[in-house]
Design a protein around this motif. Structure first.
Motif, PDB file in Angstrom:
ATOM      1  N   ARG A  87     -16.175  12.643  -5.131  1.00 18.89           N
ATOM      2  CA  ARG A  87     -17.198  11.707  -5.600  1.00 18.89           C
ATOM      3  C   ARG A  87     -16.941  10.297  -5.079  1.00 18.89           C
ATOM      4  O   ARG A  87     -17.873   9.506  -4.907  1.00 18.89           O
ATOM      5  N   GLN A 251     -24.429  15.984  -7.675  1.00 19.11           N
ATOM      6  CA  GLN A 251     -23.364  15.110  -8.179  1.00 19.11           C
ATOM      7  C   GLN A 251     -23.632  13.657  -7.814  1.00 19.11           C
ATOM      8  O   GLN A 251     -24.085  13.363  -6.699  1.00 19.11           O
ATOM      9  N   GLY A 315     -24.949  13.802  -3.811  1.00 21.59           N
ATOM     10  CA  GLY A 315     -23.804  14.693  -3.653  1.00 21.59           C
ATOM     11  C   GLY A 315     -23.735  15.370  -2.304  1.00 21.59           C
ATOM     12  O   GLY A 315     -23.119  16.439  -2.173  1.00 21.59           O
TER      13      GLY A 315
END
Length: 530
Positions: A87, A251, A315
């Motif tokens: 991330r 994400q 993501g």
């Protein structure tokens, strides 16, 4: 005006939709393989491909270029994921997108022209070598440590080589069979035998390799379990079923990482290397375009900036324009950007509704695709071509490769640029002026721009002129003469009378000298000076 544009795109749907299907079939294994090579979840590679097709294509000024995750960024992505977490890497991707937007505003689309081609080719060749080294464990079915097998980087500089060596002690026969046959399929599809066959040439080689891998594993799992490929060596997409489930697996970046100043360096590296690869791919796509259209470079930087920002936020991996997919698009008969949009839509539908099937794909198939990609980036023919161009081109190329392999991508490029700049200065230094001698007559010709770097060799050259000579100083070919050079020439003119030297100036602004004539008969020697 909008109606006119829509008519233009609708006119070529019969060409663009089939081309989009072909590009999708080529892109799917590449998206999955590049994600695995980057030490990232395979899902992130498909997300990047979707964004490249549905977002970048809309903003791009190119009708035929296709964007998605690129092999050229795997090293940077892997290091970022290792350092900041997945991330955190997404945050760097998002920042890289914003930097590309800033570059577009600053009209930096010409940046590719300021990087020596030898350095760029060296960078791509080094990436090719790293791809080959890191995909060999997947191709061999290295089972000793499945988690580290998915990681692109290791803790020490020699890990890449030791990792491959260790893989030889823990082989999977099934993976070897799949990778060898997949490589054979990929190579066979590049031969005239297949290219001349209208039916077979329409089927993308990566798709055939993937279908073989899936069929092999289904057969061995049910009939010959000892030869089957283990689950940890298959693609591992999340079990997605429908749009809502797809959205749930997206994400967000880790925004807390933005407090770390080093992540801005990583983002700048992604932006710079990604922009270079994009501009090079764009130039290649323009050359392949049958209609010879030229895409605006700054608009392409805008499109890539938007794409990377969105991909990082959702993501996905970083995005560039990719020549492999672009050339497949052109060869399939695409006329407009609708083909790229179709490919993005098909990627989206496949991951939403076919995740179970995609998880049957062995990593050995994807490794074969990337092994061939790495070979094409670092093929021996390229080495020979650079060598044939002379030492001034070969040295920056070879040093860039060595520097990247021994350090990292950013340091390697910086070293390559420094070496390239050195050879440019060296070439300029040794061809700045020439001195021609004819008896007691001399012609000092200033050939190009002269800076303070040429002051010392110029003084040495002037000191070599014999007493009682006649000297013509011709500056017609010099577009710029530095003040230090003018000062050295003025000092020579002032002292010339002491040695009975006559000086005539031609086209040298800022100096005054004597008039006279120079006999050019029977030249005795020509002295090339730095």
């Amino acid at each position: 005006m909008l109606h006119k544009h829509l008519n233009y795109y609708f006119r070529y749907l019969n060409h663009d939709v089939p081309a989009g299907v072909v590009v999708f079939l080529v892109a799917l294994p590449l998206c999955l393989g590049i994600a695995v090579a980057s030490g990232a979840p395979p899902f992130s590679g498909v997300v990047a491909g979707i964004v490249g097709g549905l977002i970048v294509s809309v903003f791009s000024g190119s009708q035929l270029s296709v964007s998605g995750p690129a092999a050229g960024l795997t090293v940077i992505v892997a290091l970022a994921a290792e350092k900041y977490g997945f991330r955190g890497m997404l945050a760097a991707t998002m920042l890289a997108g914003l930097m590309q937007l800033a570059m577009a505003v600053l009209r930096a689309g010409v940046i590719g022209a300021y990087f020596p081609s030898a350095v760029i080719k060296g960078m791509l060749a080094a990436i090719g070598v790293i791809l080959i080294m890191k995909q060999l464990p997947h191709a061999l079915g290295y089972d000793a440590d499945a988690e580290s097998d998915l990681s692109f980087v290791e803790d020490d500089s020699n890990a890449t080589f030791s990792f491959v060596w260790e893989a030889l002690g823990s082989l999977s026969l099934g993976a070897i069979v799949v990778s060898v046959v997949s490589l054979a399929i990929l190579l066979l599809w590049e031969t005239p035998l297949i290219k001349k066959n209208r039916f077979l040439s329409l089927a993308p080689a990566p798709l055939i390799a993937v279908l073989f891998g899936v069929a092999y594993n289904l057969l061995t799992t049910s009939a010959f379990p000892a030869f089957a490929i283990q689950a940890q060596h298959l693609v591992a997409l999340p079990p997605i079923s429908g749009p809502a489930d797809f959205i749930g697996h997206l994400q967000l970046p880790d925004f807390s990482r933005l407090k770390d100043p080093e992540i801005f360096v990583t983002a700048a590296t992604l932006a710079l290397v990604g922009s270079l690869e994009t501009l090079l791919s764009l130039e290649a796509a323009d050359k392949l375009d049958p209609l010879k259209r030229t895409a605006p470079t700054n608009q392409e930087l805008t499109a890539q900036g938007v794409g990377n920002f969105v991909s990082g936020m959702l993501g996905g991996l970083p995005i560039t324009a990719v020549i492999v997919r672009s050339s497949a698009n052109i060869n399939a008969g695409a006329h407009t950007k609708i083909a790229s949009i179709v490919h993005g839509a098909l990627l989206l539908l496949s991951v939403m509704f076919l995740a179970h099937f995609l998880n049957m794909i062995p990593l050995a198939c994807l490794a074969a695709v990337l092994l061939l990609t790495g070979y094409k980036l670092a093929k021996p023919q390229l080495l020979m071509e650079q060598y044939a161009k002379g030492f001034n081109q070969f040295a920056p190329f070879a040093i860039t490769i060595a520097a990247i392999l021994l350090t990292d991508l950013l340091k390697g490029i910086a070293i390559g640029m420094a070496v390239g700049l050195f050879f440019v200065l060296r070439a300029n230094y040794f061809s700045a002026f020439t001195l021609t001698k004819d008896g007691r007559n001399y012609l000092l010709r200033l050939q190009k721009d002269l800076s303070f770097l040429h002051k010392a060799p110029l003084r040495a050259t002037l000191e070599s002129i014999d007493e009682g000579s006649y000297v013509v100083i011709d500056g017609a070919r010099a577009s710029f003469i530095d003040h230090d050079i003018l000062e050295a020439l003025q000092d020579f003119i002032l002292a010339a009378g002491d040695d009975n030297i006559s000086v005539e100036l031609k086209n040298v602004r800022g100096l005054s000298g004597q008039n006279g004539s120079v006999r050019r008969e029977g030249i005795e020697s020509v002295v090339s000076c730095p």
